[in-house]
Design an enzyme around this catalytic site. Structure first.
Site, short mmCIF file in Angstrom:
data_model
loop_
_atom_site.label_atom_id
_atom_site.label_comp_id
_atom_site.label_asym_id
_atom_site.label_seq_id
_atom_site.Cartn_x
_atom_site.Cartn_y
_atom_site.Cartn_z
N ALA A 1 29.70 49.12 41.06
CA ALA A 1 28.83 47.94 41.17
C ALA A 1 29.27 47.14 42.40
O ALA A 1 29.57 45.94 42.33
CB ALA A 1 28.87 47.09 39.89
N GLY B 1 32.32 41.54 48.28
CA GLY B 1 33.79 41.46 48.16
C GLY B 1 34.40 42.84 48.35
O GLY B 1 35.38 43.01 49.11
N HIS B 2 33.83 43.86 47.68
CA HIS B 2 34.35 45.22 47.83
C HIS B 2 34.20 45.71 49.28
O HIS B 2 35.09 46.37 49.82
CB HIS B 2 33.59 46.19 46.92
CG HIS B 2 33.74 45.92 45.46
ND1 HIS B 2 32.68 45.59 44.65
CD2 HIS B 2 34.83 45.92 44.65
CE1 HIS B 2 33.10 45.41 43.41
NE2 HIS B 2 34.41 45.60 43.39
N GLY C 1 42.04 42.72 46.58
CA GLY C 1 41.58 41.37 46.90
C GLY C 1 42.43 40.30 46.26
O GLY C 1 42.92 40.45 45.14
N GLU C 2 42.56 39.19 46.99
CA GLU C 2 43.29 38.02 46.45
C GLU C 2 42.52 37.35 45.33
O GLU C 2 43.06 36.52 44.61
CB GLU C 2 43.50 36.99 47.57
CG GLU C 2 44.71 37.27 48.42
CD GLU C 2 44.97 36.11 49.35
OE1 GLU C 2 45.75 35.22 48.99
OE2 GLU C 2 44.38 36.10 50.44
N ASP D 1 41.59 38.53 42.53
CA ASP D 1 42.31 38.82 41.29
C ASP D 1 43.80 38.70 41.61
O ASP D 1 44.51 39.71 41.74
CB ASP D 1 41.95 40.22 40.78
CG ASP D 1 40.50 40.28 40.36
OD1 ASP D 1 40.08 39.44 39.55
OD2 ASP D 1 39.76 41.14 40.87
N GLN E 1 46.38 40.31 39.25
CA GLN E 1 46.34 41.78 39.38
C GLN E 1 47.11 42.21 40.64
O GLN E 1 47.90 43.15 40.61
CB GLN E 1 44.88 42.24 39.46
CG GLN E 1 44.72 43.69 39.89
CD GLN E 1 43.31 44.19 39.75
OE1 GLN E 1 42.87 44.44 38.66
NE2 GLN E 1 42.59 44.36 40.85
N SER F 1 32.08 37.76 42.88
CA SER F 1 32.65 38.53 41.77
C SER F 1 31.53 39.27 41.06
O SER F 1 30.37 38.82 41.06
CB SER F 1 33.32 37.54 40.80
OG SER F 1 33.37 38.07 39.50
N SER F 2 31.88 40.38 40.41
CA SER F 2 30.88 41.16 39.67
C SER F 2 30.26 40.29 38.57
O SER F 2 29.12 40.50 38.17
CB SER F 2 31.52 42.38 39.01
OG SER F 2 32.37 43.01 39.91
#
Ligand code: PAF
EC number: 6.3.2.1
Length: 283
Positions: free
Chosen positions: A32, A36-37, A147-148, A150, A153, A185-186
């Site tokens: 998805a 961002g990705h 990514g920052e 998360d 994570q 964000s998703s």
């Protein structure tokens, strides 16, 4: 661009690339794909010659109350985005190729994975740490970009790579925001127009903290309630946690020391959607 579904095939390709002295960069996703990705892929392309994008909706990182089966899987669209972004290999294995019937070894991140998001989503970071370790073994990258957005994570993955002596460089990519400051964000697709508007208080809270620290106010405990007031100024936003942490250890911090880096973490329920955001401060 090649699409690979078999872990052994992916591992063999990665091995060959390494023998041919190719610098491999990996970007791990659950699909998805959004802006961002794509920014993570761009960061990877700045450093690495061959880009592997993994797309795998990892059942082990969903808490029992979260709906793994309803997670969006627009594979054709993702593959088109990946190709346009210059990805060389998409690794998209089926669940049974990743977790065989006898699978039983998991990676537990320790206390770092138990607070904040870990408290809200039991087992989540163990699921993340396990799949990230497996994907690093399968894709054998020199660099991996996360990514920052998360932030916890990212901290768990940096710790995991250090603790388990995994030979990969973790690259941190900055948060991508829309024109109103909302972090991409998703989950944003679940926000109504009204909730999207209300959610701007997260960014306003982070900007307020930035101004206060620049003053400089080193008493972080006085800034937290100010940020809380900003977030609560939107009636549909309920803060779940607002906390400064030491960016290295992720331990809560009350007072800032000069020369150190801190992060303000936010988790806010906005209508029916839970949003997280954060900002890093070098004091
Ligand atoms: O950030 C994500 O999308 C996932 O947690 C990750 C790192 C791909 C592991 O499944």
């Amino acid at each position: 661009m090649q699409i690979i579904t078999d872990p052994l095939h992916m591992q063999a390709i990665a091995e060959k690339l390494r023998l041919n002295r190719q610098l491999i960069g990996v970007v791990m996703t659950m699909g998805a794909l959004h802006e961002g990705h794509l920014s993570l892929i761009n960061e990877a392309r700045k450093i690495a010659g061959t880009i592997i994008l993994t797309i795998f909706v990892n059942p082990k990182q969903f808490a029992p109350h979260e709906d793994f089966h309803r997670y969006p899987r627009p594979f054709e669209q993702d593959a088109a985005h990946a190709k346009a972004a210059g990805v060389d290999y998409v690794f998209a294995p089926p669940v049974e190729a990743v977790y065989s019937e006898n699978f039983q070894t998991t990676v537990h991140p320790g206390p770092l994975g138990e607070q904040f998001e870990g408290k809200q989503r039991p087992g989540h970071f163990s699921g993340v740490a396990t799949i990230v370790t497996k994907l690093l073994q399968i894709t054998r990258p020199h660099i991996a970009v996360f990514g920052e957005k998360d932030a916890q994570q990212l901290a768990v993955i940096k710790r995991l790579v250090k603790d388990l002596n995994i030979d990969v460089q973790i690259i941190e990519a900055p948060i991508i925001r829309d024109e109103n400051g909302l972090a991409i964000s998703s989950r944003n697709i679940y926000l109504s127009a009204k909730e999207r508007d209300a959610a701007t208080v997260l960014y306003k809270g982070l900007c307020h903290a930035e101004r206060r620290i620049a003053e400089p106010c080193l008493d972080l405990d006085t800034i937290v309630p100010e940020v809380e007031t900003i977030i609560k100024s939107s009636l549909s936003c309920r803060p779940e946690y607002i906390c400064f942490v030491d960016d290295e250890t992720f331990q809560p911090a009350s007072k800032a020391e000069k020369g150190k880096t801190y992060r303000l973490l936010l988790a806010v329920q906005t209508g029916t959607v839970r949003l997280i955001d954060n900002r890093k401060f070098m004091v």
